[in-house]
Design a protein around this motif. Structure first.
Motif, mmCIF file in Angstrom:
data_model
loop_
_atom_site.group_PDB
_atom_site.id
_atom_site.type_symbol
_atom_site.label_atom_id
_atom_site.label_comp_id
_atom_site.label_asym_id
_atom_site.label_seq_id
_atom_site.Cartn_x
_atom_site.Cartn_y
_atom_site.Cartn_z
ATOM 1 N N ARG A 1 54.430 87.917 -21.665
ATOM 2 C CA ARG A 1 53.964 89.269 -22.022
ATOM 3 C C ARG A 1 55.028 90.335 -21.862
ATOM 4 O O ARG A 1 54.919 91.432 -22.392
ATOM 5 N N GLU B 1 47.831 95.214 -5.574
ATOM 6 C CA GLU B 1 49.188 94.755 -5.232
ATOM 7 C C GLU B 1 50.190 95.897 -5.157
ATOM 8 O O GLU B 1 51.233 95.780 -4.518
ATOM 9 N N MET C 1 38.861 86.490 -12.115
ATOM 10 C CA MET C 1 39.464 86.928 -13.367
ATOM 11 C C MET C 1 39.550 85.699 -14.256
ATOM 12 O O MET C 1 40.008 84.642 -13.794
ATOM 13 N N LEU D 1 38.660 97.437 -12.095
ATOM 14 C CA LEU D 1 39.838 96.702 -11.619
ATOM 15 C C LEU D 1 40.699 97.624 -10.771
ATOM 16 O O LEU D 1 41.229 98.616 -11.269
ATOM 17 N N ASP E 1 47.703 90.586 -6.797
ATOM 18 C CA ASP E 1 48.205 89.783 -7.915
ATOM 19 C C ASP E 1 49.727 89.875 -7.899
ATOM 20 O O ASP E 1 50.345 90.422 -8.804
ATOM 21 N N LYS F 1 55.664 91.011 -10.473
ATOM 22 C CA LYS F 1 55.401 91.941 -9.369
ATOM 23 C C LYS F 1 55.683 91.258 -8.036
ATOM 24 O O LYS F 1 54.824 90.603 -7.472
ATOM 25 N N GLU G 1 41.728 84.598 -16.893
ATOM 26 C CA GLU G 1 42.971 84.983 -17.570
ATOM 27 C C GLU G 1 43.861 83.781 -17.826
ATOM 28 O O GLU G 1 45.034 83.920 -18.132
ATOM 29 N N GLY H 1 41.141 93.643 -19.251
ATOM 30 C CA GLY H 1 42.442 93.614 -19.924
ATOM 31 C C GLY H 1 42.586 94.839 -20.815
ATOM 32 O O GLY H 1 41.593 95.524 -21.132
ATOM 33 N N ARG I 1 44.037 97.398 -8.964
ATOM 34 C CA ARG I 1 45.208 96.515 -8.832
ATOM 35 C C ARG I 1 45.879 96.768 -7.481
ATOM 36 O O ARG I 1 46.849 97.516 -7.383
ATOM 37 N N ARG J 1 40.583 93.819 -6.620
ATOM 38 C CA ARG J 1 41.232 92.535 -6.885
ATOM 39 C C ARG J 1 42.214 92.217 -5.766
ATOM 40 O O ARG J 1 42.986 93.084 -5.366
ATOM 41 N N THR K 1 42.502 90.001 -20.489
ATOM 42 C CA THR K 1 43.077 89.567 -21.774
ATOM 43 C C THR K 1 44.601 89.665 -21.808
ATOM 44 O O THR K 1 45.224 89.023 -22.644
ATOM 45 N N ASN K 2 45.177 90.467 -20.914
ATOM 46 C CA ASN K 2 46.644 90.578 -20.933
ATOM 47 C C ASN K 2 47.272 89.221 -20.635
ATOM 48 O O ASN K 2 48.171 88.769 -21.335
ATOM 49 N N ASP K 3 46.773 88.593 -19.572
ATOM 50 C CA ASP K 3 47.309 87.276 -19.230
ATOM 51 C C ASP K 3 46.692 86.183 -20.083
ATOM 52 O O ASP K 3 47.366 85.224 -20.437
ATOM 53 N N ARG L 1 52.073 82.700 -7.992
ATOM 54 C CA ARG L 1 51.516 83.992 -8.400
ATOM 55 C C ARG L 1 50.073 84.131 -7.917
ATOM 56 O O ARG L 1 49.346 83.147 -7.819
HETATM 57 C C1 PEP Z 1 44.982 91.010 -17.348
HETATM 58 O O1 PEP Z 1 45.732 90.052 -17.188
HETATM 59 O O2 PEP Z 1 44.371 91.252 -18.411
HETATM 60 C C2 PEP Z 1 44.760 91.969 -16.245
HETATM 61 C C3 PEP Z 1 43.870 92.926 -16.334
HETATM 62 O O3 PEP Z 1 45.553 91.837 -15.137
HETATM 63 P P1 PEP Z 1 47.064 92.408 -15.063
HETATM 64 O O4 PEP Z 1 47.317 93.219 -16.294
HETATM 65 O O5 PEP Z 1 47.136 93.199 -13.815
HETATM 66 O O6 PEP Z 1 47.851 91.135 -15.022
#
Ligand code: PEP
Ligand code: MG
Length: 502
Positions: free
Chosen positions: A388, A222, A352, A218, A259, A264, A354, A426, A220, A256, A376-378, A281
């Protein structure tokens, strides 16, 4: 060095000197304070921490311009624990690790560069203690427990004994882990899993190999946009992607698309939304602002000939979004072709997972995608309807909730059925407790934060796929995250040092 190399900074300083007829010191301090202001407006705590880096560069530049000397910590000649209000990343980098046994600062956060540098130097550190510096006198005895984020002032003999043993155990574990950097990530019964890194900045690419990772799961991107929100930045992006791809070639680099949104936002795109995480988003912005999407696709395609690039789309909820991105991709390819610019025509396009829409509808997505990465974060925040970033509901934010785990399992199984590559990027993949569960699902890849690569690898190497599969069966029957955690803790007992589980 990278901050100083930034062409915008150089240009802005030069412009001020020429147009405003001011001296260099004044121009530098103005330009840097504008950057600091810009960073302060960003909500993301990780980005906020970068203010310290900019200030640090500013101070060093000023001392060069003004001819003043900085006090240097390299000259420390006896072992000590350092306590200070703040510590610059560059001071931290220059600390002699054999003399500074640990440090504690009032400022800083978990993701600050000061903390990151401390970790790579192997110096125990606790940051963000607010007012410790005021309370401590020179000569006091301190224990700095960087694992659990504790500082003990004037410890009693029992605490000293306990921590001496803990330190020995930690050093022994680190030694074993370091030996694994060259090893492959394989279970005791021969199941091999790709172990790659999550990165935010192109200059992290060199670290991926050093930590023993195979590529980037990943990128990121952005953060590139957040740093220069108003630029037509195709060239900057191209250079960043090219660098990462070249350094890691032939290993895959999953790039990616921006995002942006949620927490952000570069200033120019900030909307007025009550619920930005449910709003404008990620891929939604890209599709509404095709000039942003196409500039990024062009930069990625141009860079794709320098290694193995894969394109990842964030926050997809509908297969139509994938089709639309593919149309943009074809158009950009066609125009590059007309200009005689080469690119990797076979670059894979993945999504993704998510959102519950993507996980429950994964069968609808799969015919249109080449690969899948689970965020998994989202996924946790959207499944449990828990922001979150909100401290008010932080205790409800639970990636070990049985419903989150069931979704992960469902996605991996559907991907396996369809013979589609599936990874996880995640934060969960970086948590030793979760690793056996993810391995037991027989996913293709774990993408983890850089410093966690050695720990995750060493854990995978002592577990078996067979036992991990049994763990998955049991875990998926658990009725609460409490039961889940009990099963996971029981499983890693004896395989991963309990004292190192945070
Ligand atoms: C996620 O959502 O798990 C992820 C990896 O993306 P980010 O943390 O950048 O939203
Ligand atoms: Mg996400």
């Amino acid at each position: 060095m990278l901050i100083l190399d930034d062409p915008t900074i150089q240009r802005d300083v030069r412009d001020r000197i020429i147009n405003d007829l001011v001296n260099a010191e004044y121009a530098v301090s103005k330009v840097l304070s504008e950057i600091v202001e810009r960073f302060q407006k960003i909500d993301d705590p990780y980005m906020k921490e970068r203010i310290a880096d900019v200030r640090d560069v500013g101070r060093r530049l000023m001392s060069q311009l003004l001819g003043t000397e900085r006090e240097v910590l390299q000259n420390v000649d006896h072992p000590l624990v350092l306590v200070s209000k703040d510590l610059d990343p560059s001071d931290t980098m220059n600390l002699p690790p054999d003399m500074v046994m640990g440090f504690a600062t009032d400022k800083g956060g978990r993701t600050s560069h000061t903390a990151i540098v401390a970790r790579s130097l192997g110096i125990p550190a606790v940051v963000g203690l607010r007012d410790l510096a005021e309370q401590i006198q020179p000569g006091q005895t301190l224990i700095v427990d960087g694992i659990h984020a504790h500082v003990i002032v004037d410890p009693d003999p029992e605490e000293v004994l306990y921590y001496s043993q803990l330190r020995k155990k930690y050093l022994d574990t680190e030694k074993t882990i370091a030996l694994n950097a060259e090893e492959s990530t394989v279970t005791t019964d021969g199941f091999q899993i790709e172990l790659s890194a999550n990165i935010e900045f192109s200059q992290e690419a060199e670290q991926v190999r050093r930590y023993g990772g195979t590529g980037v799961g990943l990128f990121r991107t952005e953060y590139l946009k957040l740093l220069s929100p108003n630029e037509n930045d195709e060239e900057t992006q191209f250079q960043a992607y090219k660098h990462v791809l070249q350094v890691l070639d032939p290993d895959p680099v999953i790039i990616r698309t921006f995002d942006l949104g949620g927490d952000k936002f570069p200033g120019s795109l900030q909307g007025e939304e009550a619920n930005p995480f449910l709003g404008w988003r990620a891929v939604r912005i890209g599709l509404d602002r095709p000039e942003i999407m196409r500039t990024q696709l062009r930069a990625i395609l141009r860079a794709s000939v320098f290694g193995k690039a894969k394109l990842l789309l964030p926050m997809v909820t509908d297969v139509g979004q994938v089709r639309e991105v593919r149309e943009h991709l074809s158009a950009v390819k066609a125009s590059l072709g007309e200009r005689g610019v080469s690119y990797d025509d076979g670059m894979e396009v993945g999504i993704m997972v998510e959102t519950p829409a993507a996980s429950m509808g994964i069968d609808l997505m799969l015919p249109e995608v080449d690969f899948v990465s689970i965020g998994t974060n989202d996924l946790t925040q959207y499944t449990l309807a828990v922001d979150r970033g909100s401290p008010y509901v932080a205790k409800l934010y639970d990636p070990y909730h049985p419903v989150v785990l069931r979704q992960i399992a469902h996605v991996v199984r559907e991907c396996t059925k369809a013979d589609t590559w599936v990874g996880i990027c995640g934060q969960m993949a970086s948590e030793p407790l979760a690793v056996p569960f993810l391995v037991g699902l027989e996913m293709d890849e774990l993408s983890v934060v850089l410093p966690r690569i050695p720990d995750v690898k060493s854990l995978v190497r002592v577990i078996s796929l067979e036992q991990s599969k049994t763990l998955v069966d049991k875990t998926l029957k658990a009725g609460s995250s409490g039961e889940v955690l009990e099963l996971l803790r029981e499983f890693v007992k004896g395989k991963y040092p309990e004292v190192l589980l945070d």
